[in-house]
Design a protein around this motif. Structure first.
Motif, PDB file in Angstrom:
ATOM      1  N   TRP A   1       4.824   5.615  -5.234  1.00  0.00           N
ATOM      2  CA  TRP A   1       5.049   5.619  -6.678  1.00  0.00           C
ATOM      3  C   TRP A   1       3.990   6.435  -7.428  1.00  0.00           C
ATOM      4  O   TRP A   1       4.034   6.575  -8.650  1.00  0.00           O
ATOM      5  CB  TRP A   1       5.048   4.184  -7.218  1.00  0.00           C
ATOM      6  CG  TRP A   1       6.071   3.267  -6.625  1.00  0.00           C
ATOM      7  CD1 TRP A   1       7.213   3.625  -5.988  1.00  0.00           C
ATOM      8  CD2 TRP A   1       6.030   1.839  -6.605  1.00  0.00           C
ATOM      9  NE1 TRP A   1       7.899   2.496  -5.576  1.00  0.00           N
ATOM     10  CE2 TRP A   1       7.209   1.387  -5.960  1.00  0.00           C
ATOM     11  CE3 TRP A   1       5.135   0.881  -7.095  1.00  0.00           C
ATOM     12  CZ2 TRP A   1       7.494   0.026  -5.772  1.00  0.00           C
ATOM     13  CZ3 TRP A   1       5.418  -0.466  -6.917  1.00  0.00           C
ATOM     14  CH2 TRP A   1       6.592  -0.874  -6.264  1.00  0.00           C
ATOM     15  N   ASN A   2       2.966   6.908  -6.686  1.00  0.00           N
ATOM     16  CA  ASN A   2       1.885   7.672  -7.335  1.00  0.00           C
ATOM     17  C   ASN A   2       1.171   6.785  -8.355  1.00  0.00           C
ATOM     18  O   ASN A   2       0.817   7.222  -9.463  1.00  0.00           O
ATOM     19  CB  ASN A   2       2.485   8.907  -8.029  1.00  0.00           C
ATOM     20  CG  ASN A   2       1.469   9.987  -8.364  1.00  0.00           C
ATOM     21  OD1 ASN A   2       1.791  10.929  -9.062  1.00  0.00           O
ATOM     22  ND2 ASN A   2       0.241   9.846  -7.902  1.00  0.00           N
ATOM     23  N   GLU A   3       0.985   5.515  -7.974  1.00  0.00           N
ATOM     24  CA  GLU A   3       0.265   4.572  -8.839  1.00  0.00           C
ATOM     25  C   GLU A   3      -1.149   4.374  -8.286  1.00  0.00           C
ATOM     26  O   GLU A   3      -1.570   5.069  -7.381  1.00  0.00           O
ATOM     27  CB  GLU A   3       1.037   3.238  -8.853  1.00  0.00           C
ATOM     28  CG  GLU A   3       2.352   3.294  -9.624  1.00  0.00           C
ATOM     29  CD  GLU A   3       2.165   3.381 -11.140  1.00  0.00           C
ATOM     30  OE1 GLU A   3       3.160   3.673 -11.840  1.00  0.00           O
ATOM     31  OE2 GLU A   3       1.018   3.201 -11.614  1.00  0.00           O
ATOM     32  N   GLN A   4      -1.882   3.407  -8.828  1.00  0.00           N
ATOM     33  CA  GLN A   4      -3.232   3.117  -8.328  1.00  0.00           C
ATOM     34  C   GLN A   4      -3.154   2.778  -6.836  1.00  0.00           C
ATOM     35  O   GLN A   4      -2.115   2.334  -6.354  1.00  0.00           O
ATOM     36  CB  GLN A   4      -3.802   1.901  -9.055  1.00  0.00           C
ATOM     37  CG  GLN A   4      -3.994   2.076 -10.541  1.00  0.00           C
ATOM     38  CD  GLN A   4      -4.180   0.720 -11.200  1.00  0.00           C
ATOM     39  OE1 GLN A   4      -3.214  -0.035 -11.321  1.00  0.00           O
ATOM     40  NE2 GLN A   4      -5.428   0.405 -11.550  1.00  0.00           N
ATOM     41  N   SER A   5      -4.259   2.939  -6.125  1.00  0.00           N
ATOM     42  CA  SER A   5      -4.245   2.648  -4.676  1.00  0.00           C
ATOM     43  C   SER A   5      -4.510   1.164  -4.425  1.00  0.00           C
ATOM     44  O   SER A   5      -4.905   0.424  -5.349  1.00  0.00           O
ATOM     45  CB  SER A   5      -5.363   3.450  -4.008  1.00  0.00           C
ATOM     46  OG  SER A   5      -6.608   2.858  -4.398  1.00  0.00           O
ATOM     47  N   ILE A   6      -4.303   0.729  -3.186  1.00  0.00           N
ATOM     48  CA  ILE A   6      -4.552  -0.671  -2.823  1.00  0.00           C
ATOM     49  C   ILE A   6      -6.019  -1.040  -3.090  1.00  0.00           C
ATOM     50  O   ILE A   6      -6.316  -2.136  -3.559  1.00  0.00           O
ATOM     51  CB  ILE A   6      -4.162  -0.933  -1.351  1.00  0.00           C
ATOM     52  CG1 ILE A   6      -4.272  -2.410  -1.001  1.00  0.00           C
ATOM     53  CG2 ILE A   6      -5.046  -0.112  -0.402  1.00  0.00           C
ATOM     54  CD1 ILE A   6      -3.141  -3.243  -1.518  1.00  0.00           C
TER      55      ILE A   6
ATOM     56  N   THR B   1       0.837  -1.208   0.000  1.00  0.00           N
ATOM     57  CA  THR B   1       0.000   0.000   0.000  1.00  0.00           C
ATOM     58  C   THR B   1       0.870   1.255   0.000  1.00  0.00           C
ATOM     59  O   THR B   1       0.620   2.205  -0.743  1.00  0.00           O
ATOM     60  CB  THR B   1      -0.908  -0.007   1.249  1.00  0.00           C
ATOM     61  OG1 THR B   1      -1.617  -1.246   1.277  1.00  0.00           O
ATOM     62  CG2 THR B   1      -1.864   1.155   1.250  1.00  0.00           C
ATOM     63  N   ARG B   2       1.928   1.212   0.837  1.00  0.00           N
ATOM     64  CA  ARG B   2       2.819   2.376   0.924  1.00  0.00           C
ATOM     65  C   ARG B   2       3.572   2.600  -0.378  1.00  0.00           C
ATOM     66  O   ARG B   2       3.708   3.727  -0.840  1.00  0.00           O
ATOM     67  CB  ARG B   2       3.788   2.174   2.080  1.00  0.00           C
ATOM     68  CG  ARG B   2       4.786   3.287   2.244  1.00  0.00           C
ATOM     69  CD  ARG B   2       4.154   4.566   2.754  1.00  0.00           C
ATOM     70  NE  ARG B   2       5.088   5.669   2.587  1.00  0.00           N
ATOM     71  CZ  ARG B   2       5.044   6.534   1.569  1.00  0.00           C
ATOM     72  NH1 ARG B   2       4.096   6.440   0.663  1.00  0.00           N
ATOM     73  NH2 ARG B   2       5.944   7.494   1.465  1.00  0.00           N
ATOM     74  N   ASP B   3       4.053   1.537  -0.989  1.00  0.00           N
ATOM     75  CA  ASP B   3       4.796   1.673  -2.256  1.00  0.00           C
ATOM     76  C   ASP B   3       3.906   2.247  -3.351  1.00  0.00           C
ATOM     77  O   ASP B   3       4.320   3.143  -4.090  1.00  0.00           O
ATOM     78  CB  ASP B   3       5.345   0.308  -2.680  1.00  0.00           C
ATOM     79  CG  ASP B   3       6.545  -0.116  -1.847  1.00  0.00           C
ATOM     80  OD1 ASP B   3       7.003  -1.267  -1.988  1.00  0.00           O
ATOM     81  OD2 ASP B   3       7.010   0.714  -1.029  1.00  0.00           O
ATOM     82  N   LEU B   4       2.654   1.768  -3.447  1.00  0.00           N
ATOM     83  CA  LEU B   4       1.753   2.268  -4.494  1.00  0.00           C
ATOM     84  C   LEU B   4       1.545   3.772  -4.334  1.00  0.00           C
ATOM     85  O   LEU B   4       1.555   4.526  -5.308  1.00  0.00           O
ATOM     86  CB  LEU B   4       0.428   1.522  -4.425  1.00  0.00           C
ATOM     87  CG  LEU B   4       0.470   0.015  -4.688  1.00  0.00           C
ATOM     88  CD1 LEU B   4      -0.891  -0.608  -4.430  1.00  0.00           C
ATOM     89  CD2 LEU B   4       0.944  -0.267  -6.107  1.00  0.00           C
ATOM     90  N   GLU B   5       1.408   4.196  -3.063  1.00  0.00           N
ATOM     91  CA  GLU B   5       1.224   5.631  -2.764  1.00  0.00           C
ATOM     92  C   GLU B   5       2.504   6.399  -3.123  1.00  0.00           C
ATOM     93  O   GLU B   5       2.454   7.434  -3.784  1.00  0.00           O
ATOM     94  CB  GLU B   5       0.877   5.757  -1.274  1.00  0.00           C
ATOM     95  CG  GLU B   5       1.136   7.089  -0.607  1.00  0.00           C
ATOM     96  CD  GLU B   5       0.246   8.221  -1.126  1.00  0.00           C
ATOM     97  OE1 GLU B   5       0.653   9.383  -0.966  1.00  0.00           O
ATOM     98  OE2 GLU B   5      -0.792   7.914  -1.726  1.00  0.00           O
TER      99      GLU B   5
END
Ligand code: SF4
Length: 416
Positions: free
Chosen positions: A55-60, A49-53
């Protein structure tokens, strides 16, 4: 009492769960209560969840698989995450967040124990290394490069000067019949603090009194005032860490722009000081080869062969503490969004990506081949042959080749 809720609350204790956005926290809790994830699965979901945030990618919530079997859900979630991690990076729609706008640190002067001179902290027998000696003139750095390992060693809010630095340096007993290569840009930036606490005075004096030392100042700054206002001993090298504007603007926070770095190197070279350029880390993203090529071409156009002693290449290598520190910080970075493979105990790009970026870099400098010293920093032995078509059989051979080349460019005698 709901025993799984207790287990869940226990599981999140030593994670960055509470640093996640409230809606993500709620979502993870709800799905955990439903699917009864284990401690390790919860930890991984929190990091994902933290990595997606970051990286500014889709959320969990957007990538979470719809299924009622935990095993299926977790397997598919990991796959979706790895696909996002391994897809070619793009900074096109990347929005920075919580990036420091100004340097916030305090200065401290203390009588430090010992003397910060030693073998390069990241040198290893597993990689082909140049045996550089590093000198910690200052501790910690005022820039904020997302990939930097210094941040996991030092408190970034305090810049520490050793009140005994000058005396310790000038009392250093070196073998006068041997050429040394000493660099000051590992534990901090060599020039960003200028001559604060007389550090540059001491280092220049050290160079003058030790003509057998090749003293390298490595920097990402444009603070060259001291170099322009003082006589620079000929055994001093001034080198810049270079990168593309995309990486400088998105990952090398507070450091000087590409133009400022090149202009500073130009001014120092105009004064007769030999310069050098470190492309480390070269970072893979959409269109990166073309953007790096433009920087390589600029250097070839703006510097003469005899002004440049070295060009080095390297790339991202992560140790776990740095990845943990990055996740801990609530900012955006795409620097860990890359296919990670083991590289001598650290994590880095797959060999195929490294060969692509290093061969491209070296071939782009064809006009300088044989006249400027090129090397790979912190790379495994086999990467040399794949990049340069040759390799050194030992670190000492590498060091000898580097120092004799530098000594020749600096018009110094090379003492083995
Ligand atoms: S090659 Fe790089 S990592 Fe190895 S000793 Fe030299 S500077 Fe350090």
């Amino acid at each position: 009492m709901n025993s799984y809720l207790d287990k869940f609350n226990d599981s999140i204790k030593n994670t960055i769960f509470f640093k996640l956005p409230p809606e993500s926290q709620e979502f993870i809790k709800e799905k955990s209560m439903l699917l009864k994830f284990s401690f390790s699965e919860i930890k991984q979901i929190v990091d994902i969840t933290r990595d997606l945030e970051m990286w500014n990618e889709q959320s969990i919530m957007e990538i979470f698989p719809q299924h009622d079997q935990k095993k299926v859900v977790f397997t598919r979630l990991k796959k979706a995450y790895e696909d996002l991690r391994s897809k070619p990076n793009s900074y096109e729609n990347f929005e920075l967040k919580n990036i420091p706008k100004e340097q916030k640190y305090t200065f401290k002067t203390a009588d430090k124990e010992g003397f910060g001179l030693g073998l390069c902290p990241v040198a290893s027998e597993k990689t082909r290394c140049c045996n550089l000696l590093t000198l910690d003139a200052v501790e910690s750095c005022g820039f904020d490069c997302s990939y930097c390992s210094i941040q996991s060693f030092y408190n970034q809010n305090t810049i520490t000067f050793d009140s005994g630095f000058k005396d310790k340096l000038l009392n250093l007993q070196l073998d006068q019949n041997k050429t040394y290569h000493i660099g000051t840009g590992q534990a901090s930036d060599s020039l960003m603090f200028g001559n604060r606490e007389g550090v540059l005075d001491a280092l220049f004096e050290f160079a003058r009194t030790n003509p057998n030392v090749i003293l390298e100042f490595k920097t990402k700054s444009d603070n060259i005032k001291y170099f322009l206002e003082n006589d620079v001993p000929k055994n001093i090298l001034c080198t810049w860490s270079m990168n593309t504007t995309t990486i400088i603007e998105n990952e090398e926070h507070l450091a000087a722009s590409l133009d400022k770095r090149i202009r500073s190197a130009r001014k120092v070279a105009d004064k007769g000081v030999k310069v050098g350029f470190h492309f480390h880390p070269i970072v893979e993203y959409d269109g990166y080869l073309q953007e790096y090529k433009e920087v390589y071409d600029r250097l070839i156009n703006e510097f003469a062969l005899d002004e440049v002693a070295l060009v080095s290449f390297g790339t991202l290598t992560f140790i776990k503490p740095v990845i943990k520190k990055l996740r801990d910080r609530e900012f955006r970075s795409k620097i860990t969004q890359m296919p990670l493979e083991d590289a001598s105990g650290k994590s880095s790009y797959p060999d195929s990506t490294k060969v692509e970026m290093f061969k491209h870099a070296y071939e782009s400098f064809a006009p300088w081949h044989g006249k400027v010293f090129f090397y790979l920093c912190m790379e495994e032995h086999h990467m040399w042959a794949k990049t340069f078509g040759y390799q050194y059989s030992t670190n000492n051979d590498f060091e000898r080749a580097m120092l004799s080349s530098y000594a020749n460019k600096l018009d110094m005698q090379y003492l083995i």
